[in-house]
Design an enzyme around this catalytic site. Structure first.
Site, short mmCIF file in Angstrom:
data_model
loop_
_atom_site.label_atom_id
_atom_site.label_comp_id
_atom_site.label_asym_id
_atom_site.label_seq_id
_atom_site.Cartn_x
_atom_site.Cartn_y
_atom_site.Cartn_z
N ASP A 44 17.83 51.77 19.12
CA ASP A 44 18.77 52.83 18.74
C ASP A 44 18.06 53.74 17.73
O ASP A 44 16.97 54.20 18.01
CB ASP A 44 20.08 52.23 18.22
N ASP A 92 15.67 49.89 23.52
CA ASP A 92 15.21 50.56 22.31
C ASP A 92 15.91 49.94 21.11
O ASP A 92 16.76 49.06 21.25
CB ASP A 92 15.57 52.05 22.38
#
Length: 282
Positions: free
Chosen positions: A209, A207
Site C-alpha cells: 500500500d 504491494d
C-alpha cells in the site's frame, strides 16, 4: 456446489472445462458476467469474474447483490474469492497469499450491502463473517502445495478506485490494526452471510500500500500488474489442491445464519419477499 469469484486479472480459469454458461437475471439486476459451470480438476464448480469478463467494472460498480443472488440460485454453498490486496504489515510480503477472517468496512460511498429491507427485516450476525472450516482446508491445501499463506488476518475495505493516501494507509494499519486493504470484499462477504453461503477470500498481496516511508514501496497500478502474475499462479495451485482434496464441511453456522435473524412475521411478508427469503434460506 463451490463457486470461484475471480478478481483483478482473473477473467477465466485455465483448465476449466466449460459445461454451460448461465446468463441470469436477478431481482437486483444482472451479475458481473455470465456464470460458467464447468469441471475443474475433476470437480464441478461455478466461476464468475467479479469485475466483468473484460474488467469493465469499478469496485463500486460491481453488482454484488446480483452476483451473490445468482450464485445462490444455482445451488452454491461455498464461495472462494480471489482478490488483489495491499499489505499493511511487514511480514505479509508482496507475492504472499493471505486469508482474512475479519473485515473492517471503510466504504463511505453507497453500495447495496444487504438483501433485506422493503418489508423484510433481518439482522444477521457477522461477528465471524467467514467460514473457519473452509479457511482451514485452504490452509491445509497451501501447506500441501508448499505455498506461503497467512491466516486469521483482518481486511479493510475502501471505496476506490483511487489508491489510498499515506494517512489513510497508516490509519488502517495502526488504528484499525488491519493486515490487508482492498476494494471489493465488502459487501460481498456480508451478502454471502445473508445468503447462508460459506465464504473465504484468498488475498494476493501485490504491494505494501503506501504506509512505508520509502516512496519506492508505494503502490502503483504498474506494480500491481507486474507482481500479480506469479502470485496468481500460486493462488491457482492452492485452489486446485483444495478442489482435488476433500471439500470443507462447515462446522460453524454459515449455512444456518438466518435462523432467528428474521424479525418480520412470515404472514406479513409480501409474495415478493417470501420468494426472496425462500431463495436465501434454501
Amino acid at each position: 456446489m463451490l463457486a470461484i469469484i475471480g478478481g483483478t486479472g482473473i477473467y477465466n480459469i485455465e483448465g476449466l472445462i466449460t459445461i454451460e454458461k448461465h446468463d441470469i437475471s436477478t431481482p437486483f439486476g444482472k451479475p458481473s458476467a455470465e456464470i460458467i459451470r464447468g469441471v475443474y480438476h475433476g470437480k464441478e464448480i461455478l466461476f464468475l469474474p467479479r469485475h466483468g469478463s473484460n474488467h469493465q467494472l469499478l469496485p463500486s460498480e460491481v453488482n454484488y447483490k446480483a452476483n451473490i443472488w445468482a450464485l445462490k440460485s444455482l445451488g452454491v454453498k461455498q464461495i472462494i474469492g480471489l482478490s488483489a490486496v495491499g499489505s499493511l504489515q511487514q511480514e505479509i510480503e508482496p507475492g504472499d497469499l493471505a486469508i482474512a477472517d475479519q473485515y473492517f468496512d471503510f466504504v463511505k460511498g453507497h453500495r447495496e450491502k444487504t438483501f433485506f429491507g422493503n418489508g423484510l427485516v433481518a439482522h444477521v450476525s457477522t461477528a465471524e463473517p467467514t467460514c473457519s472450516a473452509l479457511a482451514q482446508k485452504i490452509s491445509e491445501a497451501a501447506i500441501k502445495s508448499e505455498v506461503r499463506l497467512h491466516t486469521n488476518k483482518t481486511y479493510a475495505c475502501v471505496d476506490g478506485p483511487r489508491l489510498g493516501t499515506k494517512a489513510e494507509s497508516l490509519f488502517l494499519k495502526n488504528a484499525v490494526n488491519a493486515d490487508l486493504v482492498g476494494m471489493t470484499n465488502v459487501p460481498e462477504v456480508f451478502l454471502a452471510c445473508e445468503a447462508q453461503i460459506c465464504y473465504c477470500t484468498i488475498g494476493i498481496a501485490t504491494d505494501y500500500d503506501c504506509w512505508q516511508d520509502d516512496p519506492a514501496h508505494h503502490v502503483t497500478v504498474e506494480q500491481v500488474i507486474s507482481r500479480y502474475g506469479a502470485s496468481l499462479e500460486k493462488a491457482k495451485l492452492v485452489l486446485a489442491t483444495y478442489i482435488q482434496g476433500t471439500s470443507a464441511v462447515c462446522q460453524s453456522r454459515c449455512n444456518h445464519s438466518l435462523e432467528s435473524a428474521v424479525l418480520t412475521p412470515a404472514e406479513c411478508l409480501s409474495e415478493e419477499n417470501k420468494q426472496l427469503f425462500e431463495v436465501l434460506s434454501a
